[in-house]
Motif scaffolding. Structure first.
Motif, PDB file in Angstrom:
ATOM      1  N   LYS A  26       0.845  -1.204   0.000  1.00 21.94           N
ATOM      2  CA  LYS A  26       0.000   0.000   0.000  1.00 21.94           C
ATOM      3  C   LYS A  26       0.875   1.247   0.000  1.00 21.94           C
ATOM      4  O   LYS A  26       0.621   2.201  -0.743  1.00 21.94           O
ATOM      5  N   GLU A  27       1.946   1.244   0.804  1.00 23.37           N
ATOM      6  CA  GLU A  27       2.863   2.382   0.824  1.00 23.37           C
ATOM      7  C   GLU A  27       3.490   2.584  -0.555  1.00 23.37           C
ATOM      8  O   GLU A  27       3.606   3.716  -1.027  1.00 23.37           O
ATOM      9  N   ASN A  28       3.901   1.484  -1.191  1.00 23.79           N
ATOM     10  CA  ASN A  28       4.497   1.587  -2.530  1.00 23.79           C
ATOM     11  C   ASN A  28       3.489   2.131  -3.534  1.00 23.79           C
ATOM     12  O   ASN A  28       3.830   2.965  -4.378  1.00 23.79           O
ATOM     13  N   LEU A  29       2.252   1.662  -3.453  1.00 22.45           N
ATOM     14  CA  LEU A  29       1.227   2.125  -4.393  1.00 22.45           C
ATOM     15  C   LEU A  29       0.877   3.594  -4.171  1.00 22.45           C
ATOM     16  O   LEU A  29       0.441   4.274  -5.103  1.00 22.45           O
ATOM     17  N   ASN A  30       1.075   4.090  -2.966  1.00 27.68           N
ATOM     18  CA  ASN A  30       0.867   5.507  -2.714  1.00 27.68           C
ATOM     19  C   ASN A  30       1.877   6.350  -3.489  1.00 27.68           C
ATOM     20  O   ASN A  30       1.594   7.483  -3.861  1.00 27.68           O
ATOM     21  N   GLN A  31       3.066   5.782  -3.742  1.00 23.66           N
ATOM     22  CA  GLN A  31       4.128   6.510  -4.439  1.00 23.66           C
ATOM     23  C   GLN A  31       4.123   6.273  -5.944  1.00 23.66           C
ATOM     24  O   GLN A  31       4.279   7.209  -6.724  1.00 23.66           O
ATOM     25  N   VAL A  32       3.992   5.020  -6.346  1.00 23.37           N
ATOM     26  CA  VAL A  32       4.082   4.641  -7.760  1.00 23.37           C
ATOM     27  C   VAL A  32       2.784   3.925  -8.124  1.00 23.37           C
ATOM     28  O   VAL A  32       2.506   2.857  -7.610  1.00 23.37           O
ATOM     29  N   GLU A  78       0.674  -6.475 -16.466  1.00 19.56           N
ATOM     30  CA  GLU A  78       1.266  -5.185 -16.134  1.00 19.56           C
ATOM     31  C   GLU A  78       0.116  -4.185 -16.012  1.00 19.56           C
ATOM     32  O   GLU A  78      -0.726  -4.100 -16.907  1.00 19.56           O
ATOM     33  N   CYS A  79       0.097  -3.449 -14.917  1.00 23.57           N
ATOM     34  CA  CYS A  79      -1.083  -2.664 -14.578  1.00 23.57           C
ATOM     35  C   CYS A  79      -0.748  -1.244 -14.143  1.00 23.57           C
ATOM     36  O   CYS A  79       0.249  -1.022 -13.447  1.00 23.57           O
ATOM     37  N   THR A  80      -1.609  -0.311 -14.525  1.00 27.38           N
ATOM     38  CA  THR A  80      -1.512   1.087 -14.116  1.00 27.38           C
ATOM     39  C   THR A  80      -2.805   1.469 -13.418  1.00 27.38           C
ATOM     40  O   THR A  80      -3.899   1.280 -13.972  1.00 27.38           O
ATOM     41  N   VAL A  81      -2.695   2.002 -12.215  1.00 29.71           N
ATOM     42  CA  VAL A  81      -3.869   2.336 -11.409  1.00 29.71           C
ATOM     43  C   VAL A  81      -4.687   3.444 -12.073  1.00 29.71           C
ATOM     44  O   VAL A  81      -4.166   4.486 -12.455  1.00 29.71           O
ATOM     45  N   LEU A  82      -5.988   3.184 -12.192  1.00 26.72           N
ATOM     46  CA  LEU A  82      -6.941   4.157 -12.726  1.00 26.72           C
ATOM     47  C   LEU A  82      -7.820   4.739 -11.630  1.00 26.72           C
ATOM     48  O   LEU A  82      -8.276   5.882 -11.713  1.00 26.72           O
ATOM     49  N   TYR A  83      -8.091   3.926 -10.608  1.00 18.58           N
ATOM     50  CA  TYR A  83      -9.031   4.302  -9.560  1.00 18.58           C
ATOM     51  C   TYR A  83      -8.634   3.590  -8.278  1.00 18.58           C
ATOM     52  O   TYR A  83      -8.234   2.432  -8.302  1.00 18.58           O
ATOM     53  N   GLU A  84      -8.725   4.303  -7.165  1.00 21.00           N
ATOM     54  CA  GLU A  84      -8.524   3.680  -5.861  1.00 21.00           C
ATOM     55  C   GLU A  84      -9.489   4.286  -4.871  1.00 21.00           C
ATOM     56  O   GLU A  84      -9.828   5.466  -4.958  1.00 21.00           O
ATOM     57  N   ARG A  85      -9.932   3.453  -3.956  1.00 20.64           N
ATOM     58  CA  ARG A  85     -10.918   3.928  -2.979  1.00 20.64           C
ATOM     59  C   ARG A  85     -10.851   3.042  -1.748  1.00 20.64           C
ATOM     60  O   ARG A  85     -10.852   1.807  -1.866  1.00 20.64           O
ATOM     61  N   LEU A  86     -10.782   3.667  -0.586  1.00 18.78           N
ATOM     62  CA  LEU A  86     -10.867   2.932   0.665  1.00 18.78           C
ATOM     63  C   LEU A  86     -12.280   2.377   0.768  1.00 18.78           C
ATOM     64  O   LEU A  86     -13.254   3.117   0.607  1.00 18.78           O
ATOM     65  N   MET A  87     -12.374   1.080   0.989  1.00 16.75           N
ATOM     66  CA  MET A  87     -13.705   0.488   1.031  1.00 16.75           C
ATOM     67  C   MET A  87     -14.443   0.900   2.303  1.00 16.75           C
ATOM     68  O   MET A  87     -13.835   1.178   3.330  1.00 16.75           O
ATOM     69  N   ASP A  88     -15.734   0.966   2.196  1.00 21.68           N
ATOM     70  CA  ASP A  88     -16.616   1.278   3.317  1.00 21.68           C
ATOM     71  C   ASP A  88     -17.142  -0.045   3.848  1.00 21.68           C
ATOM     72  O   ASP A  88     -18.079  -0.606   3.296  1.00 21.68           O
ATOM     73  N   VAL A  89     -16.518  -0.564   4.915  1.00 19.15           N
ATOM     74  CA  VAL A  89     -16.924  -1.882   5.418  1.00 19.15           C
ATOM     75  C   VAL A  89     -18.343  -1.874   5.958  1.00 19.15           C
ATOM     76  O   VAL A  89     -18.990  -2.928   6.001  1.00 19.15           O
ATOM     77  N   ASP A  90     -18.857  -0.698   6.335  1.00 19.38           N
ATOM     78  CA  ASP A  90     -20.234  -0.639   6.814  1.00 19.38           C
ATOM     79  C   ASP A  90     -21.241  -0.863   5.692  1.00 19.38           C
ATOM     80  O   ASP A  90     -22.401  -1.166   5.960  1.00 19.38           O
ATOM     81  N   ALA A  91     -20.821  -0.730   4.444  1.00 15.84           N
ATOM     82  CA  ALA A  91     -21.698  -0.990   3.300  1.00 15.84           C
ATOM     83  C   ALA A  91     -21.634  -2.448   2.862  1.00 15.84           C
ATOM     84  O   ALA A  91     -22.369  -2.856   1.964  1.00 15.84           O
ATOM     85  N   LEU A  92     -20.782  -3.223   3.497  1.00 11.31           N
ATOM     86  CA  LEU A  92     -20.585  -4.629   3.142  1.00 11.31           C
ATOM     87  C   LEU A  92     -21.653  -5.497   3.809  1.00 11.31           C
ATOM     88  O   LEU A  92     -22.110  -5.189   4.920  1.00 11.31           O
TER      89      LEU A  92
END
Length: 165
Positions: free
Chosen positions: A59-65, A123-137
């Motif tokens: 997660k830390e790496n994905l925050n940077q790259v 090989e993948c490039t991030v298009l979208y990221e979102r912290l999930m809402d566990v209360d909606a699960l």
């Protein structure tokens, strides 16, 4: 590049047995095991969706790259490495060395892939990221997967290349 239906089938058949999600912070690479994910078609492009917990070095790496690779074993020959990379942190040891894995440059060269035979490489490039809402699960999933642990960030990424090694 493999056709979407070819890599989607391999991914769907093998993801529950584990795959390597590899990231790089620009200097050091790390890999973790994933067992959840999906391949699809969103925004008129081939995509992969994966989830990474907040506490992971990945997660830390994905925050940077904003790129990653997924190496999906097509058989069980990477079973021990998958197990190790799913239980150890890259903060504590070099998982590549401990699991007997090596990296090689991906075709795009941004994030390496696992070097070996019998691997579907995405090989993948991030298009979208979102912290999930566990209360909606659904409650039964929340109770099973999110009792006292951190939520996942959901990543939808463009598959920029897919091939078999």
């Amino acid at each position: 590049m493999l056709e979407a239906k070819e890599y989607a089938k391999i991914f769907a058949d093998r993801i529950a047995k584990g795959a390597f999600l590899t990231t790089c912070d620009g200097q050091k690479s790390d890999t973790m095991t994933i067992g959840w994910g999906s391949v699809g078609y969103m925004w008129a492009i081939p995509t992969v969706t994966v989830m990474v917990r907040q506490t992971r070095l990945t997660k830390e790496n994905l925050n940077q790259v904003k790129s990653f690779t997924i190496s999906v074993p097509v058989d069980d020959s990477y079973k021990d490495a998958i197990a190790l990379c799913g239980t150890k942190s890259g903060r504590d040891l070099d998982k590549f060395a401990a699991a007997g894995l090596k990296c090689k440059a991906s075709k795009a060269g941004t994030t390496p892939v696992i070097d070996g035979k019998g691997l579907l490489q995405l090989e993948c490039t991030v298009l979208y990221e979102r912290l999930m809402d566990v209360d909606a699960l659904a409650p039964e999933l929340k109770d099973k997967w999110y009792t006292g642990d951190t939520e996942h960030t959901i990543y939808v990424a463009k598959i920029t290349d897919a091939y078999l090694d």
